[in-house]
Design a protein around this motif. Structure first.
Motif, PDB file in Angstrom:
ATOM      1  N   ILE A  53       0.837  -1.212   0.000  1.00  0.00           N
ATOM      2  CA  ILE A  53       0.000   0.000   0.000  1.00  0.00           C
ATOM      3  C   ILE A  53       0.868   1.257   0.000  1.00  0.00           C
ATOM      4  CG2 ILE A  53      -1.655   1.340   1.378  1.00  0.00           C
ATOM      5  CD1 ILE A  53      -2.807  -1.357   2.347  1.00  0.00           C
ATOM      6  N   THR A  54       1.942   1.247   0.798  1.00  0.00           N
ATOM      7  CA  THR A  54       2.832   2.413   0.883  1.00  0.00           C
ATOM      8  C   THR A  54       3.508   2.700  -0.452  1.00  0.00           C
ATOM      9  OG1 THR A  54       3.274   1.919   3.219  1.00  0.00           O
ATOM     10  CG2 THR A  54       4.792   3.433   2.117  1.00  0.00           C
ATOM     11  N   ILE A  55       4.019   1.651  -1.102  1.00  0.00           N
ATOM     12  CA  ILE A  55       4.705   1.828  -2.385  1.00  0.00           C
ATOM     13  C   ILE A  55       3.745   2.334  -3.452  1.00  0.00           C
ATOM     14  CG2 ILE A  55       5.903   0.630  -4.260  1.00  0.00           C
ATOM     15  CD1 ILE A  55       7.180  -1.178  -2.165  1.00  0.00           C
ATOM     16  N   VAL A  56       2.537   1.777  -3.490  1.00  0.00           N
ATOM     17  CA  VAL A  56       1.545   2.209  -4.490  1.00  0.00           C
ATOM     18  C   VAL A  56       1.147   3.665  -4.260  1.00  0.00           C
ATOM     19  CG1 VAL A  56      -0.818   1.864  -5.317  1.00  0.00           C
ATOM     20  CG2 VAL A  56       0.666  -0.104  -4.952  1.00  0.00           C
ATOM     21  N   ILE A  57       0.950   4.045  -2.993  1.00  0.00           N
ATOM     22  CA  ILE A  57       0.604   5.437  -2.681  1.00  0.00           C
ATOM     23  C   ILE A  57       1.712   6.376  -3.128  1.00  0.00           C
ATOM     24  CG2 ILE A  57       0.290   7.087  -0.786  1.00  0.00           C
ATOM     25  CD1 ILE A  57      -1.278   4.901   0.693  1.00  0.00           C
ATOM     26  N   PHE A  58       2.955   5.989  -2.835  1.00  0.00           N
ATOM     27  CA  PHE A  58       4.081   6.830  -3.249  1.00  0.00           C
ATOM     28  C   PHE A  58       4.227   6.872  -4.765  1.00  0.00           C
ATOM     29  CE2 PHE A  58       5.513   7.394   1.030  1.00  0.00           C
ATOM     30  CZ  PHE A  58       6.379   8.475   0.984  1.00  0.00           C
ATOM     31  N   SER A  61       1.504   9.401  -5.768  1.00  0.00           N
ATOM     32  CA  SER A  61       1.498  10.753  -5.188  1.00  0.00           C
ATOM     33  C   SER A  61       2.809  11.144  -4.503  1.00  0.00           C
ATOM     34  CB  SER A  61       0.357  10.869  -4.168  1.00  0.00           C
ATOM     35  OG  SER A  61       0.541   9.939  -3.102  1.00  0.00           O
ATOM     36  N   GLY A  62       3.839  10.291  -4.630  1.00  0.00           N
ATOM     37  CA  GLY A  62       5.099  10.534  -3.915  1.00  0.00           C
ATOM     38  C   GLY A  62       5.774  11.841  -4.274  1.00  0.00           C
ATOM     39  N   ALA A 128      13.162   1.771  -2.910  1.00  0.00           N
ATOM     40  CA  ALA A 128      11.926   1.262  -3.496  1.00  0.00           C
ATOM     41  C   ALA A 128      10.925   2.386  -3.747  1.00  0.00           C
ATOM     42  CB  ALA A 128      11.309   0.208  -2.575  1.00  0.00           C
ATOM     43  N   LEU A 129      10.822   3.324  -2.807  1.00  0.00           N
ATOM     44  CA  LEU A 129       9.879   4.433  -2.962  1.00  0.00           C
ATOM     45  C   LEU A 129      10.286   5.362  -4.102  1.00  0.00           C
ATOM     46  CD1 LEU A 129       9.160   5.345   0.779  1.00  0.00           C
ATOM     47  CD2 LEU A 129       7.793   3.946  -0.756  1.00  0.00           C
ATOM     48  N   MET A 136       6.616   5.389 -12.227  1.00  0.00           N
ATOM     49  CA  MET A 136       5.268   5.902 -12.478  1.00  0.00           C
ATOM     50  C   MET A 136       5.303   7.092 -13.433  1.00  0.00           C
ATOM     51  SD  MET A 136       2.074   5.490 -12.142  1.00  0.00           S
ATOM     52  CE  MET A 136       1.857   4.279 -10.842  1.00  0.00           C
ATOM     53  N   GLU A 137       6.352   7.902 -13.326  1.00  0.00           N
ATOM     54  CA  GLU A 137       6.505   9.023 -14.256  1.00  0.00           C
ATOM     55  C   GLU A 137       6.795   8.523 -15.672  1.00  0.00           C
ATOM     56  OE1 GLU A 137       9.486  11.602 -12.687  1.00  0.00           O
ATOM     57  OE2 GLU A 137       8.167  12.464 -11.173  1.00  0.00           O
TER      58      GLU A 137
END
Length: 210
Positions: A53-58, A61-62, A128-129, A136-137
């Motif tokens: 969940i943390t990686i997907v959120i980042f 929106s990271g 990882a983040l 994602m970019e």
């Protein structure tokens, strides 16, 4: 199709290398040595889900969060290095293995360690983040974004399976073997911590000098 496959392979290999579940396993084994198989499995599951969940959120929106709070990735690396170093120091002195968990405190202990330090920063650390934000970019289409999320999910499933299998390794090694491995891994974790710290510090110092 080949473009999606190439992107997915890049995402999978980069995340698996950066997350390094095999490197996380000895720390997981040490911190859950006093738990039974059921609670150890639950800890692995919670840590893997929290990391996913943390990686997907980042990933989504990271960059916005980093810019909003004025946080740099290098600062993130320095903090991660400090956390790793303190953890490695405890492992080197076999302090982590001395944790005794009362039956009434097992639930809260699992919740505590599954989020920090297992999910963050052991499984989803600065590397990882950052990788999630960068990929994602690069994922300009919806298909690539879906492939990226799927790659992260596969790596998290593998991470869970590797942590889950640590129960068998604990039985094979025994208490003496666990203590020896903990001290050896503590030394390695401290070395990794120093690398993390200086990889974040060098760019900051160079920027200050310029």
């Amino acid at each position: 199709m080949s473009d999606l496959l190439t992107f997915g392979l890049l995402a999978f290999t980069s995340f698996f290398t950066l997350i390094n579940p095999l490197g996380t396993m000895p720390i997981f084994m040490t911190m859950t040595a006093e738990l039974d198989n059921e609670h150890r499995t639950r800890t692995a599951k919670k840590a893997s889900i929290a990391a996913f969940i943390t990686i997907v959120i980042f990933a989504f929106s990271g960059q916005v969060l980093f810019n909003f709070f004025g946080i740099s990735v290098n600062s993130f690396r320095i903090v991660g290095g400090v956390i790793f170093f303190l953890m490695g120091m405890d492992m080197l002195q076999a302090r982590l293995g001395k944790v005794k968990v009362k039956e009434s405190e097992v639930h809260s202990y699992i919740n505590d360690i599954s989020i920090t330090p297992l999910a963050i920063p052991m499984i989803c650390g600065p590397g990882a983040l950052t990788n999630a934000i960068v990929l994602m970019e690069d994922a300009e289409s919806l298909e690539k974004k879906m492939v990226l999320v799927l790659s992260i999910l596969i790596v998290m499933i593998l991470t869970y399976l590797i942590l889950f299998s640590s129960s068998k390794i604990i039985k094979v090694l025994g208490e003496t073997g666990n203590n020896v491995m903990m001290r050896l891994m503590g030394l390695i974790v401290m070395v990794i911590a120093v690398e993390f710290f200086f990889s974040g510090l060098k760019p900051i110092v160079a920027e200050m000098m310029n």
